[in-house]
Design an enzyme around this catalytic site. Sequence first.
Site, PDB file in Angstrom:
ATOM      1  CG  HIS A   1      22.564  28.518  43.853  1.00  0.00           C
ATOM      2  ND1 HIS A   1      22.542  29.585  44.734  1.00  0.00           N
ATOM      3  CD2 HIS A   1      22.259  27.407  44.581  1.00  0.00           C
ATOM      4  CE1 HIS A   1      22.223  29.142  45.941  1.00  0.00           C
ATOM      5  NE2 HIS A   1      22.055  27.815  45.864  1.00  0.00           N
TER       6      HIS A   1
ATOM      7  CG  ASP B   1      52.396  56.527  37.041  1.00  0.00           C
ATOM      8  OD1 ASP B   1      51.271  56.078  36.762  1.00  0.00           O
ATOM      9  OD2 ASP B   1      53.123  56.040  37.929  1.00  0.00           O
TER      10      ASP B   1
END
Length: 442
Positions: free
Chosen positions: A428, A295
């Site tokens: 799938h 930061d």
Amino acid sequence: MTSYDLVVIGSGPGGYVAAVKAAQNGKKTAVIERNQIGGTCLNVGCIPSKSYIQHAHWVLAGQEAAKFGFAKQEISFEFPKLVARKDQVVKKLQGGIHGLFKANHVDYIEGEASFENGKLMVNGKEIGYQDLLLATGSSPFVPPINGVDQADYLTTDTFFKQTEFPKQLTIIGGGVIAVELAFAMRPLGSEVTLVEVAPDILLTEDEEARKVIKSQLQKMGIKIYTQAKIQEVKKDAVVLDEVVVPFEKLLVATGRRADLTLAKQLGLELDERQHFVKVDRHYQTSQPHVYAIGDLVGGYQLAHAASAEGLCAVAAICDKDKHTLDQTSIPRCLYTQPEVASFGLSLEQAKERYENVQVKKMAYASNGKAIASEETNGFVKIIIEGKYQQILGAVIIGAHATEMIHTILAVKESEGTIDEIARMVFAHPTLSETISDVAKSF
């Protein structure tokens, strides 16, 4: 005086990751921390908020199941126990960092660091160093709203210490933290209101994704005031131009400000706006052997960004495997329901840099796993450069988006193209098949 090859000030995800890596590279390393080990992310940020969001998920899952034949039961909970669970999660992860320090022989020093006549002092003792890494993070920014100083408001640094459930919660702010906490508290029964002075909430997010999240907030009964003009804050209400918004608890979540205390003591050069420490591409500051990350230096205020920056800095300090961090490869995540995840350039940004930009999108509603799981709210969007099929950016909104985004990002990072994704065989049924469908549509 004890001396080290590297002293890291701050034990957040930037500081502790850098310290461990430096120690693994043979550097005698120490970490100085004035608060709790783990920094903002672990103690009052990422981890506590995700713990609370998980509580909300449990409630929402029960509500969803009730639509399909499961007996509906009234949800009741003891909020102090939820807080205790959060504390247990935090404590376990704190122990993990202590374990990493011990295993890698990193000295952990609790105390307030300061520089007196250029000397590093902690608890009245001088500590010597060859290299210094500042990872001091940030603190909540509270704007100068009329009356807010007299109000008993919360910030993200104090919100997670509350053991009484806020039946009526008003949040000033409409960014990621504010919206995530709204999602966390509303399913538990809190009456939540978001007050945002900007034109809309979540302005850092993809516009289409933002619309979905805003609609979901409103469906949950969360009130949203945008372009709000706050006249004043009273002890139990936020007074806007046209409405008075009551609250039992007020949370001010309007961003964070870099802690520049030590940077100024050292006389480090700041950026043009004087908001962040100025660094080069290896995170070295204006002074040799002094580095800064997280930061402190701007960019994405994200835990994983700070960790990556810390590794870049350590590579430079150790003079091996030097590399730079590509900001377009940092994933950005919003842990709402549905989740939002993205990386890279937006469509507008891509068009500014490239001539032939293409974008394709596929809805979750076309995916078999999503339909079977009642998770059809969302989409996958991929942005490419058309000539070479280079992946420029992606947005996923939907169930497990924060996990799925890494499939696309991994291909980009390995210098693959959209064609590589199109040729992949996806299992799938999976939600990830939606990524395959988008790739094939190009």
